[in-house]
Design an enzyme around this catalytic site. Sequence first.
Site, PDB file in Angstrom:
ATOM      1  N   ARG A  95     -14.838  39.669   6.338  1.00 15.49           N
ATOM      2  CA  ARG A  95     -13.531  39.148   5.898  1.00 15.49           C
ATOM      3  C   ARG A  95     -13.235  39.528   4.441  1.00 15.49           C
ATOM      4  O   ARG A  95     -14.133  39.515   3.589  1.00 15.49           O
ATOM      5  CB  ARG A  95     -13.466  37.636   6.093  1.00 15.49           C
ATOM      6  CG  ARG A  95     -13.506  37.280   7.569  1.00 15.49           C
ATOM      7  CD  ARG A  95     -13.472  35.801   7.806  1.00 15.49           C
ATOM      8  NE  ARG A  95     -12.145  35.231   7.800  1.00 15.49           N
ATOM      9  CZ  ARG A  95     -11.755  34.209   7.053  1.00 15.49           C
ATOM     10  NH1 ARG A  95     -12.569  33.678   6.153  1.00 15.49           N
ATOM     11  NH2 ARG A  95     -10.556  33.721   7.156  1.00 15.49           N
ATOM     12  N   LYS A 104     -17.911  35.582   6.421  1.00 16.46           N
ATOM     13  CA  LYS A 104     -17.156  35.179   5.229  1.00 16.46           C
ATOM     14  C   LYS A 104     -18.178  35.146   4.095  1.00 16.46           C
ATOM     15  O   LYS A 104     -19.057  34.280   4.074  1.00 16.46           O
ATOM     16  CB  LYS A 104     -16.534  33.803   5.467  1.00 16.46           C
ATOM     17  CG  LYS A 104     -15.863  33.187   4.251  1.00 16.46           C
ATOM     18  CD  LYS A 104     -15.173  31.868   4.614  1.00 16.46           C
ATOM     19  CE  LYS A 104     -14.535  31.209   3.404  1.00 16.46           C
ATOM     20  NZ  LYS A 104     -13.817  29.963   3.751  1.00 16.46           N
ATOM     21  N   GLU A 161      -5.612  39.433  10.250  1.00  9.60           N
ATOM     22  CA  GLU A 161      -5.864  38.057  10.701  1.00  9.60           C
ATOM     23  C   GLU A 161      -4.627  37.198  10.467  1.00  9.60           C
ATOM     24  O   GLU A 161      -4.067  37.180   9.374  1.00  9.60           O
ATOM     25  CB  GLU A 161      -7.062  37.508   9.904  1.00  9.60           C
ATOM     26  CG  GLU A 161      -7.496  36.112  10.284  1.00  9.60           C
ATOM     27  CD  GLU A 161      -8.677  35.613   9.434  1.00  9.60           C
ATOM     28  OE1 GLU A 161      -9.731  36.285   9.382  1.00  9.60           O
ATOM     29  OE2 GLU A 161      -8.544  34.543   8.817  1.00  9.60           O
ATOM     30  N   GLU A 193     -14.925  31.383  -1.362  1.00  9.24           N
ATOM     31  CA  GLU A 193     -14.891  29.921  -1.386  1.00  9.24           C
ATOM     32  C   GLU A 193     -16.297  29.320  -1.316  1.00  9.24           C
ATOM     33  O   GLU A 193     -16.559  28.376  -0.564  1.00  9.24           O
ATOM     34  CB  GLU A 193     -14.004  29.387  -0.240  1.00  9.24           C
ATOM     35  CG  GLU A 193     -12.569  29.876  -0.360  1.00  9.24           C
ATOM     36  CD  GLU A 193     -11.613  29.285   0.659  1.00  9.24           C
ATOM     37  OE1 GLU A 193     -12.042  28.958   1.777  1.00  9.24           O
ATOM     38  OE2 GLU A 193     -10.412  29.150   0.313  1.00  9.24           O
ATOM     39  N   GLU A 228     -12.630  22.783  11.720  1.00 10.67           N
ATOM     40  CA  GLU A 228     -11.969  22.937  10.422  1.00 10.67           C
ATOM     41  C   GLU A 228     -10.535  23.400  10.661  1.00 10.67           C
ATOM     42  O   GLU A 228     -10.294  24.365  11.388  1.00 10.67           O
ATOM     43  CB  GLU A 228     -12.736  23.952   9.558  1.00 10.67           C
ATOM     44  CG  GLU A 228     -12.084  24.170   8.207  1.00 10.67           C
ATOM     45  CD  GLU A 228     -13.057  24.652   7.129  1.00 10.67           C
ATOM     46  OE1 GLU A 228     -14.274  24.590   7.334  1.00 10.67           O
ATOM     47  OE2 GLU A 228     -12.566  25.090   6.066  1.00 10.67           O
ATOM     48  N   ASP A 278      -2.674  32.847   1.644  1.00  3.53           N
ATOM     49  CA  ASP A 278      -3.411  32.078   2.651  1.00  3.53           C
ATOM     50  C   ASP A 278      -2.467  31.461   3.674  1.00  3.53           C
ATOM     51  O   ASP A 278      -2.316  30.242   3.704  1.00  3.53           O
ATOM     52  CB  ASP A 278      -4.237  30.990   1.939  1.00  3.53           C
ATOM     53  CG  ASP A 278      -5.268  30.360   2.858  1.00  3.53           C
ATOM     54  OD1 ASP A 278      -5.481  30.894   3.962  1.00  3.53           O
ATOM     55  OD2 ASP A 278      -5.851  29.339   2.469  1.00  3.53           O
ATOM     56  N   GLU A 320      -2.248  25.242   9.953  1.00  8.61           N
ATOM     57  CA  GLU A 320      -2.679  24.571   8.724  1.00  8.61           C
ATOM     58  C   GLU A 320      -1.535  24.333   7.746  1.00  8.61           C
ATOM     59  O   GLU A 320      -1.371  23.236   7.227  1.00  8.61           O
ATOM     60  CB  GLU A 320      -3.787  25.403   8.058  1.00  8.61           C
ATOM     61  CG  GLU A 320      -4.216  24.866   6.708  1.00  8.61           C
ATOM     62  CD  GLU A 320      -5.365  25.656   6.093  1.00  8.61           C
ATOM     63  OE1 GLU A 320      -5.823  26.639   6.700  1.00  8.61           O
ATOM     64  OE2 GLU A 320      -5.804  25.273   4.996  1.00  8.61           O
TER      65      GLU A 320
HETATM   66  C1  GCV Z   1     -12.374  28.349   7.093  1.00 13.27           C
HETATM   67  C2  GCV Z   1      -8.281  28.459   3.817  1.00 13.27           C
HETATM   68  C3  GCV Z   1      -8.554  27.223   4.612  1.00 13.27           C
HETATM   69  C4  GCV Z   1     -10.042  27.040   4.846  1.00 13.27           C
HETATM   70  C5  GCV Z   1     -10.577  28.313   5.514  1.00 13.27           C
HETATM   71  C6  GCV Z   1     -10.270  29.496   4.621  1.00 13.27           C
HETATM   72  C7  GCV Z   1     -10.714  30.807   5.231  1.00 13.27           C
HETATM   73  O1  GCV Z   1      -8.743  28.319   2.509  1.00 13.27           O
HETATM   74  O2  GCV Z   1      -8.018  26.116   3.960  1.00 13.27           O
HETATM   75  O3  GCV Z   1     -10.230  25.925   5.655  1.00 13.27           O
HETATM   76  O4  GCV Z   1     -11.951  28.226   5.756  1.00 13.27           O
HETATM   77  O5  GCV Z   1      -8.894  29.564   4.418  1.00 13.27           O
HETATM   78  O6  GCV Z   1      -9.868  31.490   5.797  1.00 13.27           O
HETATM   79  O7  GCV Z   1     -11.873  31.143   5.134  1.00 13.27           O
END
Ligand code: GCV
Length: 646
Positions: free
Chosen positions: A297, A260, A365, A264, A138, A343, A371
Amino acid sequence: MDIDPAWLPPAAFRAVGGRRTLVRGAGPLVDTVRGEVAAACERFGGRMVPEEARADLVLELTGDTGDEGFACVRADGTTTVTASGGPGLLYGLFHVVRLGEDAFRGERAREEHRPAVALRMLDHWDNVAVHPVMGQVERGYAGGSLFWSDGRARGDLERVRAYGRLLAACGINAVAVNNVNVHETEARLLTDRIGEVADIAGALRPYGIRTHLSVTFAAPVVLGGLPTADPLDERVRAWWAGATARVYEAIGDFGGFVVKADSEGRPGPFAYGRTHADGANLLAAALAPHGGTVHWRAFVYDHRQDWRDRTTDRARAAYDHFVPLDGEFAANAVLQVKHGPMDFQVREPVSPLIGAMPRTRLAVEVQATQEYTGQQRHVCWLGPMWSEALRFRPDGEVSAGRLADGLVAVSNVGDDPFWTGHPLAQANLYTFGRLAWDPAADPRAVLGEWIALTRPEAPARLEAGLRAVLDGSWRTYEKYTAPLGVGFMVQPGHHYGPSVDGYEYSPWGTYHFADRDGVGVDRSAATGTGYASQYAKPWSELYESPDTCPDDLLLFFHHVPYGHVLHSGKTVIQHIYDTHFEGVEEAEEARRVWAGLTDLVDPAQHARVADRYEEQVRCAREWRDQVNSYFLRKSGVPDERGRTIH
Ligand code: GCV
């Protein structure tokens, strides 16, 4: 496939390898040190000497504390490194490697070195099975995973071993081997597939790296068949205790879990009316008897908000959720907080959560995987950005007091022959490790170290070229993308390339609110979302008013008219135009500098970077033209320099 030696090419060991070296002590990490020195001697004509012989270099373990510090001194023609723990001796060896010939010149007063931060970690967002949307890794821009391929562990651990060696050489001591979004296959790493994790741990162990696992909070349900994952349910607690004990049977020095939860769409304690502290403490209790740590997290926010609702501000979320829980987390629970409140955008303020939970252990972090910063197709060296965040002090002091107990980066590494997709992105990984060891270090000195190690025989022209293309690359990237801290003008989903309104009417809570009169998010306490008041003084006061808010962050904190005059003396609209033209020019110039280094860089590497510069320049122009056109059309204000805006 050959493994790129990155910052440990054989020539980096020339000074050590040409000497007579005595290694004193026993233990697995001392064996690693011996192996490194022996290999260097074989190549460069030095030798390992016995106790009574004269030595140029003595590497001596004086205890078995597991300590990471070491001391280095040079007197009477001998350089001596002493450490009371195996990790310290290994770090001491790499210190001598970095010093090169300087380690063996004249006298050196005794210096003690120890990491400022105990936990220096890389989180891999690697999936075991290829995910239908996110793929093998990812947000991975360096090919497949180092650890997993198409549903199973890779059999060949040679690259994992080489990775561990590189990480030890920049000071990293922990790795989490799977994605924080734990899908079905990955969930089972905790139980029946723990053997695969144990093999990886075995390959990283000789370099002082402890292995961690991301787990799903729903594990007692999805793996244990229980009807609930309620953290206060005795059956759930017993299940975690048993599962964790079995992990330690397989991996005696296992580091712990990364979680996590309620983020999300991931499962978490909210479903049972429990708090994040209840959730974290459940796992902390299971890990405590074995000396493990849970990394919980803090990336918790509403990703299903209504863009019409101006009262909900994603930036506030982590603070609002977690500050009331300060003091409730177990001693072996670490709250892992993204360095900014959103983010990993190219420019964000430092999260107000950092410093607001004095009775909670905290890890910060950052994101080495790029990204939002060009996805390893663009050069964007993040050292200065991380350094700014790490030097930030909630009370306004510079570089004083405690910032965090841990530093974590989302890894940018994959199975790519150059490790990081873009060969120059290796500099981000190295810089992260060194800043985690010493957050007060000058990132530019670290860049110099990386250049010297990676290309020990580099002529001055190559060194100057590498500095020129890397040093200012974060600011360049910032210039041609979203302006003045507003962030998130990216294409939704994959997050590459410009889309000014891409997230403007979306449920993810990331808006810029541009209209014909102005742009930016009012986060002041007086008239906005109140986010600015989450900071202690002096920051809360500084951010509260557009008059005192730093230019870089103006649109993060305020909605201002296009004619608002920045501290720089420019209007906001003119700043947008100017920086976008400059950003493209700087990217073009970097491409030109790189082209001039053809004779000094390995052809495959040179070609890879040259190709990526073509894409970077193309993409930067697209950013420039979309952002400038958008704001010209919204504002109707022409560029005072009359350049072409489409
Ligand atoms: C692993 C952002 C990224 C996601 C990631 C998330 C996170 O939203 O786009 O890919 O998920 O952060 O840090 O959990």
